[in-house]
Enzyme design. Structure first.
Site, PDB file in Angstrom:
ATOM      1  CG  HIS A  30      41.422  -8.298  20.105  1.00 40.59           C
ATOM      2  ND1 HIS A  30      42.466  -8.119  20.965  1.00 40.59           N
ATOM      3  CD2 HIS A  30      41.388  -9.631  19.806  1.00 40.59           C
ATOM      4  CE1 HIS A  30      43.045  -9.298  21.185  1.00 40.59           C
ATOM      5  NE2 HIS A  30      42.417 -10.222  20.498  1.00 40.59           N
ATOM      6  CD  GLU A  44      38.246 -11.646  16.552  1.00 36.56           C
ATOM      7  OE1 GLU A  44      38.264 -10.854  17.507  1.00 36.56           O
ATOM      8  OE2 GLU A  44      38.562 -12.848  16.658  1.00 36.56           O
ATOM      9  CG  ASP A  72      43.170 -14.975  18.627  1.00 34.67           C
ATOM     10  OD1 ASP A  72      43.488 -14.285  19.599  1.00 34.67           O
ATOM     11  OD2 ASP A  72      42.073 -14.859  18.044  1.00 34.67           O
ATOM     12  CG  ASP A 118      42.166 -16.541  28.548  1.00 33.87           C
ATOM     13  OD1 ASP A 118      42.863 -16.194  27.576  1.00 33.87           O
ATOM     14  OD2 ASP A 118      41.186 -15.868  28.939  1.00 33.87           O
ATOM     15  N   GLY A 161      37.537  -8.887  23.952  1.00 36.08           N
ATOM     16  CA  GLY A 161      36.146  -9.142  24.334  1.00 36.08           C
ATOM     17  C   GLY A 161      35.200  -8.956  23.159  1.00 36.08           C
TER      18      GLY A 161
END
Ligand code: ZN
Length: 346
Positions: free
Chosen positions: A213, A216, A293, A33, A186
């Protein structure tokens, strides 16, 4: 004289273009996306009879890219709303996989792992399983060697959806050519990694490879938690430097860090890009890999990521090849595919 100069310039330009075309890349951390360019968005809208909410290309581009003055990861996450609206039917999702694969293949990518969260594709009635099947069809439609990584989503009320994704990963798991792993994505600082121990314990029991993830938007403790769950890779991990012990832990674990320089800059994951820790990690012996990414949202390509590192941090070709070898080692695929990647790249 002028003529000789012009001919020399043409030959030089042709050589540069050829050199760029010959470069081959691996993207292990690319969100479907986040890879919807204006061109792809138009195709997806036309395919599904969706009217674009804007009237010209400039506005479409604005809708699909992150502004330079974005404040944080939460601003960044808002950029996914429009591309996601185009990925709510089996036809749309299937076509998106093919179109994104074609797009990055034209930029030199020879192997990619597409991350996406099936639970975000159920707004118009698709089930998570429909979303998995549609993306698998999309892989078949493309010539790019690629696999799927199903993302679990951080959140307060989606435990059931996450467990459903876990079970789908178990059901569809293959060594190559389909679903090859899980991820957790998320808002990291709102929903800390530490909360997801139980689901990754299950993933480990099921022998599903996974990346998380971490480090970050949240600090080194997030990375420490991901490593303690048995993550095979860390997506980003850029903030490890805030705790030297965690840096040491990553190094000793042999787990790779999937860094994404432009993304890290645009989400302000590090306060000062002049002190971007990527090369420090590399010199310490951590297995860093370079990824995009969200190439459309950030307006980047892998070629541009490597060029940035070359110009800003003096990355040498020999170091670039070590990073590509790190990507091969860290890829969730078979030894045969890895050998093929080595033959293609080195
Ligand atoms: Zn990501």
């Amino acid at each position: 004289m002028k003529k000789i100069f012009a001919v020399a310039l043409i030959i030089f330009s042709a050589l540069v273009v050829e050199a760029q075309c010959q470069e081959k890349y691996i993207d292990l951390h690319l969100h479907l996306d986040g890879a919807i360019t204006p061109g792809i968005a138009k195709e997806l809208a036309a395919l599904q009879n969706i009217t674009l909410p804007v009237s010209n290309d400039q506005e479409l581009e604005k809708l699909l890219t992150l502004p330079e003055d974005s404040q944080n990861l939460n601003d960044f996450l808002k950029c996914f709303e429009f591309p996601l609206s185009l990925l709510q039917t089996p036809e749309g999702l299937r076509a998106a996989v093919r179109l994104v694969a074609n797009e990055i293949q034209s930029q030199g990518v020879i192997y990619a792992e597409f991350h996406y969260a099936p639970q975000l594709h159920t707004q118009k009635g698709m089930t998570q399983e429909d979303a998995v099947k549609a993306a698998l069809e999309g892989l078949k439609d493309s010539k790019l060697k690629a696999n799927l990584i199903l993302c679990l989503m951080r959140g307060s009320d989606n435990d059931a959806e996450n467990y459903q994704t876990l079970e789908l990963a178990r059901k569809y798991l293959v060594k190559d050519g389909g679903v090859v792993g899980l991820d957790l994505a998320g808002a990291e600082s709102l929903y800390p990694t530490q909360n997801y121990e139980a689901i990754f314990t299950k993933a480990r029991e099921y022998k599903i490879p996974f990346t998380i993830h971490a480090g970050e938007d949240d600090g080194p403790e997030s990375i420490r938690a991901a490593l303690s769950f048995g993550a095979n890779r860390i997506a980003h991990g850029v903030r490890a430097y805030e705790d030297p012990e965690v840096v040491e832990l990553i190094k000793n674990s042999g787990v790779s860090l999937g860094l994404c320089p432009t993304s890290n800059r645009m989400t302000n994951a590090v306060p000062d890009m002049l002190k971007y820790p990527l090369m420090d990690y590399f010199y310490k012996g951590i297995k860093v890999t370079i990824n995009t990414d969200d190439p459309a949202i950030e307006g980047t390509t892998l070629h541009e990521e490597f060029e940035y590192l070359k110009h800003e941090f003096g990355l040498k070709d020999s170091q670039k090849f070590i990073m590509l070898e790190n990507s091969i080692e860290a890829a969730f695929t078979t030894d045969e595919v890895k050998e093929w990647l080595r033959r293609e790249i080195f």
